[in-house]
Design an enzyme around this catalytic site. Structure first.
Site, PDB file in Angstrom:
ATOM      1  CE1 TYR A 316      -8.330  21.367  -0.280  1.00 30.38           C
ATOM      2  CE2 TYR A 316      -9.284  21.128  -2.457  1.00 30.38           C
ATOM      3  CZ  TYR A 316      -8.784  20.567  -1.301  1.00 30.38           C
ATOM      4  OH  TYR A 316      -8.737  19.204  -1.199  1.00 30.38           O
ATOM      5  CB  CYS A 343     -29.299  24.622   2.164  1.00 28.24           C
ATOM      6  SG  CYS A 343     -30.633  23.963   1.181  1.00 28.24           S
TER       7      CYS A 343
HETATM    8  N1  LLP Z   1       1.386  11.342  -3.821  1.00 24.77           N
HETATM    9  C1  LLP Z   1       0.890  11.522  -2.584  1.00 24.77           C
HETATM   10  C2  LLP Z   1       1.465  10.780  -1.468  1.00 24.77           C
HETATM   11  C3  LLP Z   1      -0.171  12.422  -2.396  1.00 24.77           C
HETATM   12  O1  LLP Z   1      -0.660  12.610  -1.175  1.00 24.77           O
HETATM   13  C4  LLP Z   1      -0.707  13.132  -3.496  1.00 24.77           C
HETATM   14  C5  LLP Z   1      -1.816  14.069  -3.335  1.00 24.77           C
HETATM   15  C6  LLP Z   1      -0.160  12.878  -4.765  1.00 24.77           C
HETATM   16  C7  LLP Z   1       0.895  11.985  -4.887  1.00 24.77           C
HETATM   17  C8  LLP Z   1      -0.662  13.549  -6.007  1.00 24.77           C
HETATM   18  O2  LLP Z   1      -0.455  14.919  -5.979  1.00 24.77           O
HETATM   19  P1  LLP Z   1      -0.779  15.816  -7.266  1.00 24.77           P
HETATM   20  O3  LLP Z   1       0.237  15.460  -8.330  1.00 24.77           O
HETATM   21  O4  LLP Z   1      -2.152  15.504  -7.701  1.00 24.77           O
HETATM   22  O5  LLP Z   1      -0.636  17.202  -6.774  1.00 24.77           O
HETATM   23  N2  LLP Z   1      -7.835  17.668  -3.127  1.00 24.77           N
HETATM   24  C9  LLP Z   1      -6.754  18.611  -3.311  1.00 24.77           C
HETATM   25  C10 LLP Z   1      -5.454  17.927  -3.609  1.00 24.77           C
HETATM   26  C11 LLP Z   1      -5.056  16.912  -2.560  1.00 24.77           C
HETATM   27  C12 LLP Z   1      -3.769  16.224  -2.881  1.00 24.77           C
HETATM   28  C13 LLP Z   1      -3.517  15.110  -1.939  1.00 24.77           C
HETATM   29  N3  LLP Z   1      -2.348  14.339  -2.202  1.00 24.77           N
HETATM   30  C14 LLP Z   1      -7.150  19.612  -4.380  1.00 24.77           C
HETATM   31  O6  LLP Z   1      -8.239  19.486  -4.945  1.00 24.77           O
HETATM   32  O7  LLP Z   1      -6.429  20.567  -4.642  1.00 24.77           O
END
Ligand code: LLP
Length: 419
Positions: A316, A343
């Site tokens: 990201y 790599c």
């Molecule tokens: N609920 C649903 C349906 C979701 O898809 C997500 C996150 C959450 C809750 C939790 O969201 P949060 O509070 O953590 O923002 N890998 C990415 C973030 C992907 C989030 C996916 N869905 C990153 O490292 O920024």
């Protein structure tokens, strides 16, 4: 509250010197603060201040059993997106009746498992999924509690990969179609309508989009009422951002205060699915500098951690703060790209970081409690790093470092080439 602070010139996790953790557990390594996790969870609880609520920690952010267990002990619910996450929640002592099941590709096996476990709610993402859940529930002689995930077509103003509430995204059902789907669901005998949900994206740094999404859902709730369909909860998803260094997200208490204002004259229980805002700033990723290198253009600090451990910068272009574990008294700063040994040019943890370092020094990458270990891989046959939890003066290994043989334990040679 920050639970990773310098004491003198040395960085501590709560009451434990990070240098001592490096000695004991090696590097690279993830270090979490139990107190920070609890603090963040309780910030939600306190902000709701008695309004009926369920805080469903988004397991995907960090699914280590010890993390889930700490939250389960506080009474947390959980937001899961797979059968695997459900098993983890149960193994960690979580209550299935506080589990909401999100995700747009639930398999038959996952639905069966969740029905058996008697989870609180299936968050439905399509008409086809609604039919599948209805049929499976009927064959299991049970009724599935459901909510429909509405896509409110709202720009969360976040990175496109983690934005989920726009019409172009694969998630949820457009608000214009939701009413018809609810009417269809009301006629099904295998489902029981109990809620409505939305999740518009992650790392949101303003409250406005949350409130717009809630308005959209409230409009639908009122329309449903006139159709004789009444709901017991609204699930507003997760998504509250954290401060990685430059962001100024609202406090948890500010978000919940504004959310609650929308519900003064309503009985509805509010479910929220926070992941990052509970876990991110409860963790650091500890890595050691192997080499310093200069190629006449740039300085590189080559570290033993890499994009397989922490992919957010590569995926990201995320910026996470990098601190030296021992502050140098002279503090002669030079700009470095902090890079791993993999790599790929995307293998960096930070670019153009002002650091005073030498080879052998330890670096802590901040805000690595969420979407860090959980997204790690074995790319380049790198064993995944251990995870350690600190609680006051104590520290505990909560996941062992993988061994190389762990990595190919489930690989097989062709039988005809075996000898
Ligand atoms: N609920 C649903 C349906 C979701 O898809 C997500 C996150 C959450 C809750 C939790 O969201 P949060 O509070 O953590 O923002 N890998 C990415 C973030 C992907 C989030 C996916 N869905 C990153 O490292 O920024």
């Amino acid at each position: 509250m920050d639970y990773f602070n310098y004491q003198g010139d040395e960085l501590f996790a709560e009451g434990v010197s990070i240098e001592s953790l490096a000695k004991e557990y090696g590097t690279p390594c993830f270090i979490y603060s139990k107190t920070a996790l609890e603090h963040n969870y309780k910030a939600y609880e306190e902000a709701f201040d008695g309004h009926p609520n369920l805080i469903c920690y988004a397991v995907k952010a960090n699914s280590n059993l010890a993390i889930l267990n700490v939250l389960a002990k506080l009474g947390a619910g959980f937001d899961i997106v797979s059968g695997g996450e459900l098993d983890r929640v149960i193994a960690a002592g979580g209550d299935p009746q506080k589990v909401v099941f999100s995700g747009l590709g639930k398999t038959e096996a996952e639905i069966r498992k969740a029905l058996k476990a008697r989870i609180k709610c299936f968050n439905i993402e399509s008409e086809a999924e609604l039919h599948r859940i209805n049929e499976i529930a009927q064959t299991q002689n049970t009724v599935a509690p459901i909510s429909i995930r509405v896509n409110p077509d709202i720009d969360a103003g976040t990175h496109p990969y983690i934005s989920t509430g726009l019409n172009e995204n694969k998630f949820g059902i457009p608000a214009s179609l939701a009413l018809t789907l609810y009417q269809g669901a009301a006629k099904m005998t295998g489902v029981n309508i109990i809620g409505i949900d939305a999740h518009i994206g992650s790392q949101l740094t303003t409250i406005g989009p949350f409130l717009d999404a809630i308005d959209c859902l409230l409009l639908l709730i009122d329309q449903l009422e006139t159709e004789g369909i009444s709901l017991s909860h609204i699930d507003i998803g997760g998504g509250l951002g954290v401060n990685y260094g430059l962001e100024e997200p609202p406090e948890i208490s500010d978000l919940i205060k504004s959310v609650k204002e929308k519900f003064v004259s309503r009985e509805l229980k509010i479910i929220i699915e926070p992941g990052r805002s509970i876990a991110a700033n409860a963790g650091v990723f500890l890595t050691r500098i192997e080499y310093l290198k200069n190629n006449n253009y740039k300085n590189f600090a080559v570290v033993d951690g890499a994009m397989n451990d922490l992919i957010r910068p590569a995926l990201y272009d995320a910026w996470q703060d990098i601190m030296t574990v021992r502050r140098s008294p002279k503090n002669v700063l030079k700009k470095y790209d902090v890079v791993g040994p993999i790599c790929e040019s995307a293998d960096f943890l930070g670019k153009d970081r002002e650091l005073d370092v030498k080879s052998g020094d330890l670096l802590a990458v901040r805000s690595a409690g969420a979407y860090s270990f959980a997204m790690s891989s074995n790319y380049n046959s790198r064993p995944r790093a251990p995870e350690v939890m600190v609680n006051g003066p104590n520290h505990y290994l909560i996941r062992d470092r993988e061994t190389i043989s762990d990595l190919y334990r489930k690989e097989y040679l062709l039988p005809e080439l075996r000898n």
